[in-house]
Design a protein around this motif. Structure first.
Motif, mmCIF file in Angstrom:
data_model
loop_
_atom_site.group_PDB
_atom_site.id
_atom_site.type_symbol
_atom_site.label_atom_id
_atom_site.label_comp_id
_atom_site.label_asym_id
_atom_site.label_seq_id
_atom_site.Cartn_x
_atom_site.Cartn_y
_atom_site.Cartn_z
ATOM 1 N N VAL A 35 -2.771 6.484 6.008
ATOM 2 C CA VAL A 35 -3.204 6.505 4.602
ATOM 3 C C VAL A 35 -4.684 6.862 4.499
ATOM 4 N N ALA A 36 -5.499 6.302 5.387
ATOM 5 C CA ALA A 36 -6.934 6.586 5.368
ATOM 6 C C ALA A 36 -7.219 8.044 5.725
ATOM 7 N N HIS A 92 -7.745 3.890 -5.554
ATOM 8 C CA HIS A 92 -8.279 3.078 -4.460
ATOM 9 C C HIS A 92 -8.335 1.605 -4.846
ATOM 10 N N TYR A 148 -5.667 10.434 2.792
ATOM 11 C CA TYR A 148 -5.766 9.872 1.432
ATOM 12 C C TYR A 148 -5.957 10.977 0.391
ATOM 13 N N LYS A 149 -6.898 11.884 0.613
ATOM 14 C CA LYS A 149 -7.166 12.946 -0.358
ATOM 15 C C LYS A 149 -5.959 13.863 -0.520
ATOM 16 N N ILE A 193 0.835 -1.208 0.000
ATOM 17 C CA ILE A 193 0.000 0.000 0.000
ATOM 18 C C ILE A 193 0.863 1.249 0.000
ATOM 19 N N LEU A 196 -4.637 0.339 -4.651
ATOM 20 C CA LEU A 196 -4.207 0.042 -3.280
ATOM 21 C C LEU A 196 -4.704 -1.335 -2.838
ATOM 22 N N LEU A 200 -1.828 2.157 7.842
ATOM 23 C CA LEU A 200 -3.142 2.162 7.201
ATOM 24 C C LEU A 200 -3.995 3.319 7.698
ATOM 25 N N CYS A 211 2.602 1.879 -3.308
ATOM 26 C CA CYS A 211 1.810 2.501 -4.381
ATOM 27 C C CYS A 211 2.097 3.994 -4.470
ATOM 28 N N PHE A 212 2.173 4.663 -3.329
ATOM 29 C CA PHE A 212 2.446 6.101 -3.338
ATOM 30 C C PHE A 212 3.875 6.376 -3.780
ATOM 31 N N PHE A 219 -2.827 13.100 -0.027
ATOM 32 C CA PHE A 219 -1.781 12.389 -0.759
ATOM 33 C C PHE A 219 -2.055 12.429 -2.260
ATOM 34 N N ILE A 220 -3.313 12.204 -2.644
ATOM 35 C CA ILE A 220 -3.669 12.207 -4.068
ATOM 36 C C ILE A 220 -3.373 13.564 -4.695
#
Length: 436
Positions: free
Chosen positions: A169-170, A239, A173-174, A40, A242, A166, A43-44, A176-177
């Motif tokens: 990341v949760a 998503h 999340y926005k 996970i 991930l 986790l 991915c970033f 990071f994107i």
């Protein structure tokens, strides 16, 4: 007892699946936590195009592990993880400083930091091994990992770190994107870009720290990048990526643990990486949209489509040049453009089956369905030629090849725009009628 192959018994497979042995549970659960969480975070890292940074961090944690052991005098997992985290973080800070305050590019800085930190770590490890400290036994397993040595305490620590990653990341999340894909937009709306990048870096270091005991510093970069790279072939949405990457990482962990369980002389960590690599290779070749096989198939179908459409155009041009001639022979079609005889005959048969043309005693002629399709292709070709001459100001003798390529991919929407923009012309730049 049933042999699955000769060296694997069904009882052993059932024991593994049921996780009857405590040590097997620790190895499998610890490896799954490692595979899923590192995938996970990877991915970033992968989407930031900083895959080599993960490799540098993985090699740079070794001096931290050795330093923590020298200070604590024991292999307490918490001390070793803390030392690895500090060393990994320091390596990234050094890379950023080199990149920012020198003329060296990031790949050079990564190579420098990786070699210097790893060399220093090997030196410390050699010193520890020669020091006579009875507690240093097994410390060298951090180089290549030793998942079989995991115990319940390790699993709890790994579980806590995985849950922390986790959660982060949760929660972000926005953010990071936005920072990964739209950095300029993030600056515009006032996001703390530096803080978010630091958090992403921290997640990378944490992922490496979680995995060094199972996979080792040498192979840890593969667990960061390989599942993420494989998942990228299956989706365009983050998503989903991930979730797929975490599944691939967990599957690789189970596969590596299984091989190590049925063949006790096999190391778990390298087999986890090998299984992950096998998953990646399958993805590279057989992913439904981006896999090599799928891309080759699309190219083949596209070439076949172009050939069939060019044949329809050729038959149409024969009747267009001689209005009394509605039937085209092979020779007539071949005069319009060069077709390979075998491909031409096969395509004529396929077009007949699709009811675009029909076979007569003297050759082929367009059906009503084929005539409509051929007219549209000719219309698109001539509209595009006219557009290039009127709006791009190209000479009429320089527009044929461009129109030849684009006529096969122009959509009905673009077709309507061309007609409106050109005001429904009747003639193309070569004074040929545009069929409607």
């Amino acid at each position: 007892m049933l042999d699955i192959p000769n060296f694997v018994s069904m009882d052993k497979i059932i024991d593994f699946l049921l996780l009857t042995e405590p040590n097997t549970r620790y190895v499998v659960l610890g490896s799954i936590l490692l595979g899923a969480s590192s995938a996970i975070v990877g991915c970033f890292t992968f989407l930031q195009k900083r895959a080599l940074v993960g490799d540098a961090v993985a090699h740079s944690v070794l001096p931290g592990v050795c330093g923590a052991f020298l200070m604590a005098g024991t292999k307490n997992p918490l001390f070793l993880i803390l030392g690895a985290f500090v060393s990994g973080w320091l390596s990234i800070v050094c890379m950023n400083l080199i990149t920012r305050y020198s003329k060296l590019k990031e790949d050079t800085a990564v190579a420098l930091i990786l070699s210097v930190f790893f060399g220093f770590g090997v030196m410390l490890l050699t010193y520890i091994q020669q020091s006579g400290n009875a507690s240093q036994s097994g410390l060298e397993s951090f180089l290549f990992g030793k998942a079989a040595a995991l115990v319940g305490t390790d699993v709890w620590i790994f579980g806590g770190l995985a849950a922390l990653m986790l959660l982060l990341v949760a929660l972000f999340y926005k953010e990071f994107i936005i920072v990964i894909f739209h950095k300029s937009f993030a600056q515009t709306i006032g996001l703390p870009i530096v803080a978010i990048e630091i958090l992403l870096t921290t997640l990378t270091v944490l992922a490496v720290v979680v995995g060094i005991q199972s996979v080792g510093v040498v192979l840890m970069a593969a667990m960061l990048v390989t599942p993420a790279a494989a998942a990228r072939f299956w989706t365009d949405k983050l998503h989903y990526m991930l979730f797929i990457a975490a599944s691939f990482g967990a599957l690789a962990a189970i596969g590596g643990a299984f091989v190590s369980y049925i063949q006790t002389q096999m190391p778990t960590g390298p087999w986890i990486v090998l299984v992950a690599s096998a998953i990646a290779m399958v993805s590279f070749f057989f992913a439904p949209n981006k896999g090599i096989v799928a891309r080759r198939r699309r190219q083949y179908l596209y070439k076949k489509q172009i050939l069939e459409e060019n044949i329809l155009k050729a038959i149409y041009h024969v009747s267009e040049k001689d209005t009394t001639k509605s039937i085209s022979s092979l020779e007539d079609i071949g005069l319009q453009r060069h077709f390979k005889p075998v491909l031409l005959k096969n395509s004529l048969q396929k077009l007949t089956r699709k009811q675009f043309i029909e076979k007569t005693q003297n050759g082929w002629q367009l059906t009503e369905k084929g005539n409509i399709k051929a007219k549209r292709l000719v219309k698109l070709h001539r509209l595009w030629e006219l557009y290039l001459t009127e709006f791009v100001r190209l000479a009429p003798d320089h527009v044929h090849e461009a129109a030849e390529a684009l006529e096969h991919i122009l959509t009905p929407e673009i077709e309507a725009q061309l007609e409106a923009r050109l005001k429904y012309p009747q003639k193309d730049p070569h004074d040929r009628e545009i069929p409607y």
